[in-house]
Design an enzyme around this catalytic site. Structure first.
Site, PDB file in Angstrom:
ATOM      1  N   SER A 224     -13.360   0.910   9.834  1.00 22.21           N
ATOM      2  CA  SER A 224     -12.619   1.022   8.581  1.00 22.21           C
ATOM      3  C   SER A 224     -13.220   0.157   7.479  1.00 22.21           C
ATOM      4  O   SER A 224     -13.624  -0.987   7.710  1.00 22.21           O
ATOM      5  CB  SER A 224     -11.167   0.604   8.801  1.00 22.21           C
ATOM      6  OG  SER A 224     -10.485   0.613   7.569  1.00 22.21           O
ATOM      7  N   ALA A 225     -13.227   0.714   6.284  1.00 27.08           N
ATOM      8  CA  ALA A 225     -13.652  -0.037   5.094  1.00 27.08           C
ATOM      9  C   ALA A 225     -12.720  -1.225   4.832  1.00 27.08           C
ATOM     10  O   ALA A 225     -13.084  -2.145   4.095  1.00 27.08           O
ATOM     11  CB  ALA A 225     -13.697   0.887   3.880  1.00 27.08           C
ATOM     12  N   ASP A 226     -11.529  -1.220   5.436  1.00 28.44           N
ATOM     13  CA  ASP A 226     -10.604  -2.359   5.276  1.00 28.44           C
ATOM     14  C   ASP A 226     -11.279  -3.675   5.684  1.00 28.44           C
ATOM     15  O   ASP A 226     -11.057  -4.717   5.066  1.00 28.44           O
ATOM     16  CB  ASP A 226      -9.362  -2.192   6.169  1.00 28.44           C
ATOM     17  CG  ASP A 226      -8.452  -1.047   5.737  1.00 28.44           C
ATOM     18  OD1 ASP A 226      -8.690  -0.454   4.664  1.00 28.44           O
ATOM     19  OD2 ASP A 226      -7.502  -0.745   6.489  1.00 28.44           O
TER      20      ASP A 226
ATOM     21  N   GLU B 230       0.842  -1.200   0.000  1.00 28.18           N
ATOM     22  CA  GLU B 230       0.000   0.000   0.000  1.00 28.18           C
ATOM     23  C   GLU B 230       0.880   1.255   0.000  1.00 28.18           C
ATOM     24  O   GLU B 230       2.095   1.186   0.232  1.00 28.18           O
ATOM     25  CB  GLU B 230      -0.916   0.006   1.219  1.00 28.18           C
ATOM     26  CG  GLU B 230      -0.189   0.013   2.555  1.00 28.18           C
ATOM     27  CD  GLU B 230      -1.014   0.624   3.677  1.00 28.18           C
ATOM     28  OE1 GLU B 230      -1.507   1.753   3.494  1.00 28.18           O
ATOM     29  OE2 GLU B 230      -1.153  -0.018   4.729  1.00 28.18           O
TER      30      GLU B 230
ATOM     31  N   VAL C  95      -5.376  -0.030   2.784  1.00 27.45           N
ATOM     32  CA  VAL C  95      -5.479  -1.489   2.653  1.00 27.45           C
ATOM     33  C   VAL C  95      -6.642  -1.842   1.717  1.00 27.45           C
ATOM     34  O   VAL C  95      -6.495  -2.659   0.801  1.00 27.45           O
ATOM     35  CB  VAL C  95      -5.651  -2.153   4.041  1.00 27.45           C
ATOM     36  CG1 VAL C  95      -6.049  -3.616   3.906  1.00 27.45           C
ATOM     37  CG2 VAL C  95      -4.353  -2.025   4.840  1.00 27.45           C
TER      38      VAL C  95
ATOM     39  N   ASP D 202     -17.172   4.715  13.556  1.00 27.84           N
ATOM     40  CA  ASP D 202     -15.928   4.692  12.779  1.00 27.84           C
ATOM     41  C   ASP D 202     -15.394   3.263  12.668  1.00 27.84           C
ATOM     42  O   ASP D 202     -14.708   2.763  13.555  1.00 27.84           O
ATOM     43  CB  ASP D 202     -14.891   5.618  13.429  1.00 27.84           C
ATOM     44  CG  ASP D 202     -13.675   5.833  12.546  1.00 27.84           C
ATOM     45  OD1 ASP D 202     -13.498   5.093  11.559  1.00 27.84           O
ATOM     46  OD2 ASP D 202     -12.886   6.755  12.833  1.00 27.84           O
TER      47      ASP D 202
ATOM     48  N   LYS E 275      -6.024  10.277   0.675  1.00 22.34           N
ATOM     49  CA  LYS E 275      -5.981   8.919   1.222  1.00 22.34           C
ATOM     50  C   LYS E 275      -7.169   8.171   0.622  1.00 22.34           C
ATOM     51  O   LYS E 275      -8.316   8.502   0.880  1.00 22.34           O
ATOM     52  CB  LYS E 275      -6.091   9.018   2.748  1.00 22.34           C
ATOM     53  CG  LYS E 275      -6.211   7.692   3.481  1.00 22.34           C
ATOM     54  CD  LYS E 275      -6.272   7.940   5.000  1.00 22.34           C
ATOM     55  CE  LYS E 275      -6.875   6.745   5.719  1.00 22.34           C
ATOM     56  NZ  LYS E 275      -7.068   6.995   7.158  1.00 22.34           N
TER      57      LYS E 275
ATOM     58  N   LYS F  20      -3.810  -2.386  15.535  1.00 25.06           N
ATOM     59  CA  LYS F  20      -3.156  -1.483  16.474  1.00 25.06           C
ATOM     60  C   LYS F  20      -3.976  -1.347  17.744  1.00 25.06           C
ATOM     61  O   LYS F  20      -5.197  -1.346  17.708  1.00 25.06           O
ATOM     62  CB  LYS F  20      -3.021  -0.100  15.844  1.00 25.06           C
ATOM     63  CG  LYS F  20      -1.769   0.048  15.023  1.00 25.06           C
ATOM     64  CD  LYS F  20      -1.634   1.421  14.457  1.00 25.06           C
ATOM     65  CE  LYS F  20      -2.792   1.863  13.628  1.00 25.06           C
ATOM     66  NZ  LYS F  20      -3.189   1.165  12.493  1.00 25.06           N
TER      67      LYS F  20
HETATM   68  N1  PSU Z   1      -2.182   1.570  10.231  1.00 31.95           N
HETATM   69  C1  PSU Z   1      -0.907   2.019  10.310  1.00 31.95           C
HETATM   70  N2  PSU Z   1      -0.457   2.883   9.372  1.00 31.95           N
HETATM   71  C2  PSU Z   1      -1.244   3.289   8.366  1.00 31.95           C
HETATM   72  C3  PSU Z   1      -2.591   2.783   8.280  1.00 31.95           C
HETATM   73  C4  PSU Z   1      -3.012   1.930   9.231  1.00 31.95           C
HETATM   74  O1  PSU Z   1      -0.197   1.664  11.216  1.00 31.95           O
HETATM   75  O2  PSU Z   1      -0.785   4.069   7.548  1.00 31.95           O
HETATM   76  C5  PSU Z   1      -3.434   3.181   7.121  1.00 31.95           C
HETATM   77  C6  PSU Z   1      -3.647   1.969   6.188  1.00 31.95           C
HETATM   78  O3  PSU Z   1      -3.545   2.423   4.854  1.00 31.95           O
HETATM   79  C7  PSU Z   1      -5.074   1.545   6.482  1.00 31.95           C
HETATM   80  C8  PSU Z   1      -5.705   2.878   6.795  1.00 31.95           C
HETATM   81  O4  PSU Z   1      -5.687   0.884   5.400  1.00 31.95           O
HETATM   82  O5  PSU Z   1      -4.733   3.563   7.545  1.00 31.95           O
HETATM   83  C9  PSU Z   1      -7.002   2.743   7.546  1.00 31.95           C
HETATM   84  O6  PSU Z   1      -7.605   3.984   7.597  1.00 31.95           O
HETATM   85  P1  PSU Z   1      -9.143   4.151   8.034  1.00 31.95           P
HETATM   86  O7  PSU Z   1      -9.156   3.689   9.462  1.00 31.95           O
HETATM   87  O8  PSU Z   1      -9.450   5.606   7.866  1.00 31.95           O
HETATM   88  O9  PSU Z   1      -9.916   3.219   7.129  1.00 31.95           O
HETATM   89 MN    MN Z   2     -12.181   5.444   9.792  1.00 30.80          MN
END
Ligand code: PSU
Ligand code: MN
Length: 306
Positions: free
Chosen positions: A139-141, A24, A105, A137, A85, A158
């Site tokens: 994540s779409a991941d 990524e 991701v 909140d 992003k 994390k």
């Molecule tokens: N975790 C990390 N570093 C990062 C991310 C997650 O330690 O850079 C990034 C990854 O690209 C992950 C994204 O897919 O944050 C998730 O963001 P969100 O929670 O807004 O979906």
């Molecule tokens: Mn988010």
């Protein structure tokens, strides 16, 4: 319409069925400061080459989805300010409007799928944030893992996330969460999370086998491999807990929400650990790249599913 542009190295690898590992780019633009981000991006690509696979770092540059970046493109991205992003929701809009964005991701999995890449290494995935019962909140991941057939190697979720809720959503989405070589779910900077992992596997060949088996069963989603950070690089859970709590308090006090939350917390934890979190982050990403290269190599041996 050309959907994506592979680098010469990636095009050759895909044409000759060599193992390829997707990477990524949000980790480069939003996850680490310059110049460490560039150094890490290059090192991780080299770790994958040393493991006998070809790296494919994804990004949208001036509207084109690149699968594998040149040295100049990688450098440009690492230094660029204000890069978008991109997740599932924003990727097509960015491409259609000629924009530049880094892939999360979720977006990297989409790019990997269309390019025919089955294995992807990253640091940590997005998850369910603490307080999600109010903020929603999530994540779409997690939803991408439920529908896109890519095996993602990460160091667990994390500790800034709500790990039990993250595991629940993954279970609902039918995503196998496989701890590598231990029974406990790792927590990114720490090997231990205090929670058992749903599944455990101890070798890359079996993980590749499970990936192929999902395909044979007609299951659409991916796998999450939770690879613990090497012991010599970890920050233990007890040390991190108050730091994470403080970073979260600061995020709230500053009214940080939505996409800004993860980058803000990572930066704040970097400051509060005086840089140690970054050293750990680099070590775990490289560790994941090495494991992903092994899984991709095994998958290409057993005949990658089409
Ligand atoms: N975790 C990390 N570093 C990062 C991310 C997650 O330690 O850079 C990034 C990854 O690209 C992950 C994204 O897919 O944050 C998730 O963001 P969100 O929670 O807004 O979906
Ligand atoms: Mn988010």
């Amino acid at each position: 319409m050309t959907l994506y542009t592979p680098s010469a190295e990636v095009a050759d690898a895909l044409a000759t069925s060599k193992p390829v590992v997707a990477l990524e780019s949000t980790i480069i633009t939003h996850g680490m400061p310059y110049p460490q981000n560039l150094e890490v991006a290059r090192r991780v690509e080299q770790d994958i080459r040393d493991g006998g696979a070809v790296p494919a770092t994804m990004a949208v540059i001036d509207g084109t989805l690149h699968v594998g970046l040149s040295a100049a493109q990688l450098e440009g991205l690492a230094q660029a300010k204000g890069v978008a992003k991109l997740s599932r929701a924003d990727m097509a809009v960015c491409m259609a409007s000629g924009g530049t964005g880094a892939t999360t991701v979720a977006a990297t999995m989409i790019a990997a799928r269309i390019a025919g890449i089955h294995v992807f290494a990253t640091g940590g995935i997005g998850g369910v944030h603490k307080g999600a019962e109010d903020s929603f909140d999530i994540s779409a991941d997690l939803l991408e893992l439920g529908q896109t057939p890519v095996t993602v190697v990460a160091a667990g979720a994390k500790a800034i996330l709500d790990i039990p809720k993250t595991l629940e959503v993954l279970e609902t989405q039918g995503v196998p969460v496989i701890a590598y070589g231990q029974s406990e779910m790792p927590a990114f900077w720490s090997r231990s999370s205090g929670l058992g992992a749903p599944l455990q596997m101890d070798n890359p060949a079996q993980i590749a086998q499970a990936h192929a088996m999902r395909k044979a069963l007609g299951l659409p989603g991916g796998q999450l491999v939770a690879n613990p950070i090497p012991s010599e690089d970890e920050i233990d859970r007890a040390t991190l807990a108050p730091i994470i709590a403080q970073a979260q308090g600061d995020a709230e006090a500053h009214g940080i929400t939505g996409k800004g939350v993860t980058p803000y917390l990572l930066q704040r934890i970097y400051e509060l650990t005086e840089g140690r979190s970054l050293v750990a982050n680099i070590a775990l990403v490289r560790n994941n790249a090495r494991l992903a290269a092994e899984i991709a190599t095994q998958l290409s041996k057993t005949g990658t599913p089409a």
